[in-house]
Motif scaffolding. Structure first.
Motif, mmCIF file in Angstrom:
data_model
loop_
_atom_site.group_PDB
_atom_site.id
_atom_site.type_symbol
_atom_site.label_atom_id
_atom_site.label_comp_id
_atom_site.label_asym_id
_atom_site.label_seq_id
_atom_site.Cartn_x
_atom_site.Cartn_y
_atom_site.Cartn_z
ATOM 1 N N TYR A 1 0.592 -1.208 -0.132
ATOM 2 C CA TYR A 1 0.101 -0.140 0.055
ATOM 3 C C TYR A 1 0.939 1.183 -0.055
ATOM 4 N N LEU A 2 0.626 2.234 -1.077
ATOM 5 C CA LEU A 2 0.986 3.727 -1.012
ATOM 6 C C LEU A 2 2.545 3.619 -0.733
ATOM 7 N N LEU A 3 3.223 3.134 -1.603
ATOM 8 C CA LEU A 3 4.792 3.540 -1.654
ATOM 9 C C LEU A 3 4.887 4.825 -1.958
ATOM 10 N N GLU A 4 5.908 5.189 -1.023
ATOM 11 C CA GLU A 4 6.460 6.801 -0.835
ATOM 12 C C GLU A 4 7.317 7.012 -2.246
ATOM 13 N N LYS A 5 6.558 7.408 -3.479
ATOM 14 C CA LYS A 5 7.245 7.675 -4.733
ATOM 15 C C LYS A 5 8.240 8.758 -4.525
ATOM 16 N N SER A 6 7.892 9.619 -3.760
ATOM 17 C CA SER A 6 8.484 11.160 -3.830
ATOM 18 C C SER A 6 10.102 10.934 -3.326
ATOM 19 N N ARG A 7 10.092 9.778 -2.529
ATOM 20 C CA ARG A 7 11.604 9.648 -2.074
ATOM 21 C C ARG A 7 12.579 9.181 -3.008
ATOM 22 N N VAL A 8 11.855 8.809 -4.364
ATOM 23 C CA VAL A 8 12.959 8.348 -5.212
ATOM 24 C C VAL A 8 13.831 9.737 -5.903
ATOM 25 N N VAL A 9 13.081 10.758 -6.070
ATOM 26 C CA VAL A 9 13.513 11.864 -6.555
ATOM 27 C C VAL A 9 14.009 12.844 -5.710
ATOM 28 N N SER A 10 13.862 12.807 -4.372
ATOM 29 C CA SER A 10 14.079 13.816 -3.435
ATOM 30 C C SER A 10 14.162 13.300 -1.897
ATOM 31 N N HIS A 11 14.819 13.682 -1.124
ATOM 32 C CA HIS A 11 15.099 13.332 0.338
ATOM 33 C C HIS A 11 15.839 14.324 0.939
ATOM 34 N N SER A 12 15.773 14.496 2.021
ATOM 35 C CA SER A 12 16.644 15.527 3.065
ATOM 36 C C SER A 12 18.062 15.135 3.184
ATOM 37 N N GLU A 13 18.778 15.984 3.367
ATOM 38 C CA GLU A 13 20.293 15.592 3.687
ATOM 39 C C GLU A 13 20.742 14.788 4.627
ATOM 40 N N GLU A 14 19.717 14.524 5.655
ATOM 41 C CA GLU A 14 19.977 13.659 6.860
ATOM 42 C C GLU A 14 19.499 12.077 6.428
ATOM 43 N N GLU A 15 18.676 12.015 5.280
ATOM 44 C CA GLU A 15 17.921 10.720 5.013
ATOM 45 C C GLU A 15 18.592 10.123 3.724
ATOM 46 N N ARG A 16 18.108 9.035 3.374
ATOM 47 C CA ARG A 16 18.667 8.528 2.086
ATOM 48 C C ARG A 16 17.319 7.995 1.335
ATOM 49 N N THR A 17 17.563 7.703 0.009
ATOM 50 C CA THR A 17 16.617 7.187 -0.727
ATOM 51 C C THR A 17 16.416 5.703 -0.387
ATOM 52 N N TYR A 18 15.888 4.920 -1.303
ATOM 53 C CA TYR A 18 15.701 3.560 -0.931
ATOM 54 C C TYR A 18 17.088 2.561 -1.168
ATOM 55 N N HIS A 19 17.098 1.594 -0.287
ATOM 56 C CA HIS A 19 18.404 0.893 -0.161
ATOM 57 C C HIS A 19 18.963 0.362 -1.229
ATOM 58 N N VAL A 20 18.249 -0.067 -2.108
ATOM 59 C CA VAL A 20 18.532 -0.824 -3.273
ATOM 60 C C VAL A 20 19.445 -0.092 -4.314
ATOM 61 N N PHE A 21 19.196 1.312 -4.360
ATOM 62 C CA PHE A 21 20.320 2.076 -5.219
ATOM 63 C C PHE A 21 21.565 2.136 -4.383
ATOM 64 N N TYR A 22 21.760 2.347 -3.235
ATOM 65 C CA TYR A 22 22.956 2.222 -2.562
ATOM 66 C C TYR A 22 23.506 0.790 -2.848
ATOM 67 N N GLN A 23 22.934 -0.030 -2.514
ATOM 68 C CA GLN A 23 23.373 -1.584 -2.879
ATOM 69 C C GLN A 23 24.059 -1.563 -4.284
ATOM 70 N N LEU A 24 23.237 -0.991 -5.383
ATOM 71 C CA LEU A 24 23.827 -1.290 -6.468
ATOM 72 C C LEU A 24 24.942 -0.685 -6.733
ATOM 73 N N LEU A 25 25.099 0.810 -6.427
ATOM 74 C CA LEU A 25 26.162 1.424 -6.721
ATOM 75 C C LEU A 25 27.329 0.851 -5.683
ATOM 76 N N ALA A 26 27.160 0.140 -4.751
ATOM 77 C CA ALA A 26 28.312 -0.410 -3.951
ATOM 78 C C ALA A 26 28.587 -1.622 -4.266
ATOM 79 N N SER A 27 27.944 -2.396 -5.358
ATOM 80 C CA SER A 27 28.452 -3.723 -5.779
ATOM 81 C C SER A 27 29.432 -3.875 -6.566
ATOM 82 N N PRO A 28 30.316 -4.678 -6.678
ATOM 83 C CA PRO A 28 31.490 -5.008 -7.343
ATOM 84 C C PRO A 28 30.880 -5.340 -9.009
#
Length: 927
Positions: free
Chosen positions: A102-129
């Motif tokens: 229910y109700l995925l927070e889509k706005s977090r995909v394009v913007s988030h505050s400096e103290e927060e992060r977007t969804y984990h999968v993006f950081y996992q993808l960029l950190a993957s060898p």
């Protein structure tokens, strides 16, 4: 928190299902392996949803940014079947799971505050060898190179880095079947989302109303990733197609609007990818898929007919949120919490209060907050949802007009209710409003409410995405993420249509056919469906309390903890439990269960017969209540004496000045450990346990007497069994001897029956043969008779046909004869006319000779003779024409029908008299 609690519950339930299956199926290795695979898929589905739906927030490092309702599907054995199989408890095996989001927070995909992060999968993808194998442009990239991700000081969550979690995510995807090319295509869609954030827009130098993409290198990379022409991407992002009737117009967009289009495409791609992942998880973990997988390895149950499907749902939904700036997402989240709080209030408070009132049991006043007014404000006929949907439909709908309508409509309603629900403050801006929620008052910033509620992707962006060669984006592919079949989002539309047919959704004039497609309407429909599902289940609540905002161990902030307990209704629930009765039993069960503790009560006014037969009458209720009161008063004397001793100790500890007053009110402070209602008996804490202990002691004493009696009965039974065995042996021998005689007689009877059947069969055979011969003779005779009749009929038919043909031809023959006679008559008339013409010609010649001779004889009569000679010539010329005309008419008349022929014949008969008249008149003219 909630997410960790759900994981603990899911692991526990899955472990119980696995252990139960292994105990009951020790000899079936295939079944155990299958159950282990099912449990593994179910358990690995939760980390997958966390990777794609959780993010770091200010309050939590692994916060769920969506609602999740996970239903564990079990095969539950029938209790009777389990008892026959020798099991004290029925078998319960985990078969699969089904997840709804229910109700995925889509706005977090394009913007988030400096103290927060977007969804984990993006950081996992960029950190993957292995990111270079997914897209070669990611090889040297980091999270700072993408605008949507940005820098982050956190790279370890719960003791594991993002690179380690990517390996776990990939393993979980392989378990549910997402591997190989599908895995690559799926993560390339996420790369498209990241790359879209790097596109920047500037004003076109030639036209200020247009925009262009200033980062051409990023556009080229995106085009190569999507395998779409750069011009197509540029036109879809910087232009908008508007359709008016049958015409389409291309409207240029300014840089801000183009940036919104880019963000909309990125949010839609990620949301569709998330729903696609949920569908894949459901396909891999549902009980149907599990049953298909176990067909080759044997059944997972001993007897499928003795099992039925049961479900245990785990609801992990977002908690109440109140930030410095609260947007559309916070309003939807708090609306969901209001609905859940209403159900909790109904389950815990209202049900208990109504029960006590119906039983006539006094209950202390418990004050609790009812949030029905807030829910009416949100989902009422003229509530926030209806007004926001109306603004989405109106051509000039805006956020400011939405807030203005809210305040205007609420002022027209009940003033008391509006004051308690809406926040009234002069400091609120024209795009802000506040609501007094059950937990706290929240001020909402309505900027972008209308746009977020519409949430419609322009057709240009959709067509551009579907032109990609990626199978997950192509519209022609079966596994496209844009396919709505079976998605959790499509369930809302189907449920909305059903509710609309039932009249659950209002059809006011402000609504239109587009209202049901808004985000809030979909969410309301999903929430209504969820609440309906919860109403059909036995609900249990787990309240998660945050001890301190610093997220430190061994530290408790009492003020915030008490606020959370109060907002969750836990304080009021504890108050009701303390002031009320935690245990309750029906009167009949109390009497049947504890009546043995005081046998004298059975000799009183109430008997077992009166309890069972007269419990529905007023006298029966009085007798039952009085009997139970007498029973419990006598049995619970020891417990009440203990309470009195405790009160006396408390009185002695107090000052001697108040001793007389305490003695006076000693009976007032003595609280009975039970209370008798109309149909049930209620026990305070400790009373039922005391009764059970006394009952166990009484049963132990009676069990000793029963055992003594049983031993005597067993000895008597042993002697009786030996006696019965002897009798059975004698009876068996007599039975055998009789059975042998019976078998001999039976054999003879069977032989006699066989001979009798043989004679009967021979008789029937002879009769059937005679019947068959007679049938053949009858067949030949009928055939001869039929042939004779046929020949007679054929000769008669030939005669009739000849007569009919003669009659038909006779009419034609008569007509032909009449025509021949007419032709002969016409030929005779023609010959007659020719003869008359010749005679007239001869007469004329004779007249001319006579006239010539007269002229010679009498010259004075020359003129008269000339006139007489000339006039017959004219008459004869006319006659020649008349004869020729008659000849032609007679020729044409031969070709006409009979009616025309008769008419021509009358005309010809008239003309036939003309030559005669002329011939007769010729001699008269001559003199």
């Amino acid at each position: 928190g909630k997410t960790e609690t759900v994981k603990i519950c899911m692991n526990h339930l899955a472990s119980i299902g696995t252990s139960s299956s292994s105990i009951c199926n020790d000899d079936n290795d295939n079944t155990n392996n299958t159950n282990s695979d099912v449990v593994q898929r179910v358990l690995d589905s939760n980390p997958l949803l966390e990777a794609f739906g959780n993010a770091q927030t200010v309050r939590n490092d692994n916060s769920s940014r969506f609602g999740k309702y996970l239903q564990l599907e079990f095969a539950v054995e029938d209790a009777t079947h389990a008892a026959y199989a020798g099991r004290s408890l029925p078998n319960c095996q985990l078969q699969g799971s089904h997840c709804e989001v229910y109700l995925l927070e889509k706005s977090r995909v394009v913007s988030h505050s400096e103290e927060e992060r977007t969804y984990h999968v993006f950081y996992q993808l960029l950190a993957s060898p292995e990111k270079g194998a997914i897209w070669n442009e990611l090889q040297d990239k980091s999270k700072e190179d993408f605008v949507y991700v940005g820098p982050s000081y956190l790279d370890t969550i719960e003791g594991k880095t993002d690179a380690e979690r990517f390996l776990l995510t990939r393993q979980a995807l392989q378990i549910i079947g997402v591997e190989g090319d599908v895995f690559t295509h799926f993560f390339r869609v996420l790369c498209m989302v990241l790359q879209l954030g790097n596109l920047q827009f500037d004003v076109d130098e030639e036209d200020e109303e247009r925009s262009v993409i200033s980062t051409e290198d990023e556009l080229t990379k995106l085009a190569e990733l999507m395998e779409v022409a750069p011009d197509t991407i540029t036109s879809s992002l910087t232009e908008r197609t508007v359709k008016a009737r049958n015409e389409s117009f291309s409207v240029p967009l300014k840089p801000d609007a183009a940036g919104d289009s880019r963000d909309a495409l990125a949010k839609e791609l990620y949301a569709k990818s998330f729903l696609w992942l949920v569908r894949q998880i459901n396909q891999a973990t549902t009980s149907t898929a599990t049953a298909t997988a176990t067909e080759g390895g044997g059944s997972t149950t001993d007897d499928k007919s003795s099992y039925k499907m049961g479900k245990i749902g785990l609801l992990d939904i977002f908690g109440f949120e109140s930030f410095v700036v609260n947007r559309f997402e916070q309003l939807c989240i708090n609306y969901a919490n209001e609905k859940l709080q209403q159900k909790f209030t109904h389950d815990i408070f209202q049900t208990v209060v109504q029960e006590y009132e119906s039983e006539g049991i006094p209950l202390g006043q418990v004050v609790y907050e009812d949030n029905a007014a807030v829910i009416r404000l949100i989902e009422g006929r003229m509530g926030l949802i209806a007004i926001l949907n109306e603004e989405c439909v109106r051509p000039k709908g805006s956020d400011v007009s939405f807030v203005r309508k809210i305040t205007t409509l609420q002022k027209d309603q009940d003033q008391d209710e509006s004051e308690t629900v809406l926040v009234e403050s002069k400091s609120l801006r024209d795009y802000e409003f506040g609501i007094h929620h059950y937990a706290d008052s929240v001020i909402y910033d309505c900027t972008g409410f209308v746009q977020k509620n519409n949430d419609t992707l322009p057709i240009d962006l959709l067509e551009c995405a579907q032109q990609s060669s990626n199978p997950l984006l192509s519209k022609d592919a079966n596994g496209s993420i844009f396919k709505e079949e079976g998605t959790t989002a499509n369930t809302a539309t189907a449920t909305a249509s059903k509710q609309r047919r039932r009249g659950l959704i209002s059809k006011s004039s402000s609504s239109s056919r587009l209202v049901h497609s808004t985000v809030w309407t979909k969410f309301k429909t999903q929430l209504t469906s969820l609440m309906s599902s919860l109403q059909q289940t036995r609900t249990r609540y787990i309240r998660c309390i945050k001890p301190n905002p610093e997220k430190l161990p061994r530290k408790m902030n009492h003020r915030s903890t008490m606020e959370q307990l109060r907002c969750a209704g836990v304080v009021a629930a504890v108050t009701i439990s303390r002031s009320a009765f935690p245990n309750r039993l029906p009167h009949e069960q109390v009497y049947d269960r504890f009546g043995l503790l005081y046998p004298k009560c059975q000799q009183h006014e109430t008997t077992s017969t009166s309890i069972s037969t007269n419990s529905n009458s007023n006298g029966g209720e009085y007798n039952v209540s009085r009997a139970i009161d007498l029973l419990l008063t006598q049995v619970l004397k020891g417990l009440m004496n203990q309470q009195q001793k405790q009160q006396q100790k408390q009185q002695q500890e107090q000052s001697s000045n108040n001793s007389s007053k305490q003695e006076k009110n000693k009976k007032d402070h003595l609280i009975l450990p039970f209370c008798i209602g109309k149909t049930r008996t209620y026990f305070r804490a400790g009373a039922l346990e005391y009764l059970e202990a006394q009952r166990l002691l009484c049963l132990t004493q009676k069990a000793v007497a029963i055992q003594r009696f049983v031993r005597k009965v067993l000895c008597l039974a042993c002697f009786a069994s030996l006696k019965k065995a002897t009798i059975r042996t004698q009876a068996a021998w007599r039975g055998y001897r009789t059975w042998r005689t019976y078998r001999c007689v039976l054999y003879r009877i069977l032989q006699l029956q066989c001979w009798t059947r043989t004679v009967q069969a021979q008789t029937r055979l002879q009769e059937e043969r005679r019947g068959f011969s007679a049938t053949k003779l009858q067949t030949v005779y009928r055939r001869v008779v039929a042939e004779r009749v046929l020949r007679h009929v054929l000769s008669s038919v030939v005669v009739l046909q000849s007569m009919v043909r003669g009659r038909l031809q006779r009419q034609h023959y008569i007509v032909a004869i009449a025509e021949a006679r007419e032709e002969a008559k016409l030929e005779n008339q023609l010959k007659t006319l020719q003869r008359k013409l010749e005679e007239a010609e001869q007469a004329r010649s004779a007249a001319e000779r006579r006239a010539a001779e007269a002229a010679v004889a009498n010259p004075s009569n020359t003129a008269l003779a000339a006139a007489a000679a000339v006039e017959p010539q004219i008459i004869y010329i006319t006659k020649e024409k008349s004869v020729a005309t008659d000849t032609e008419n007679n020729t044409e008349a031969s070709n006409d029908n009979n009616h025309q022929r008769r008419r021509r014949r009358r005309d010809n008969s008239v003309d036939d008299d003309i030559p005669t008249t002329i011939a007769a008149a010729a001699p008269m003219i001559q003199p």
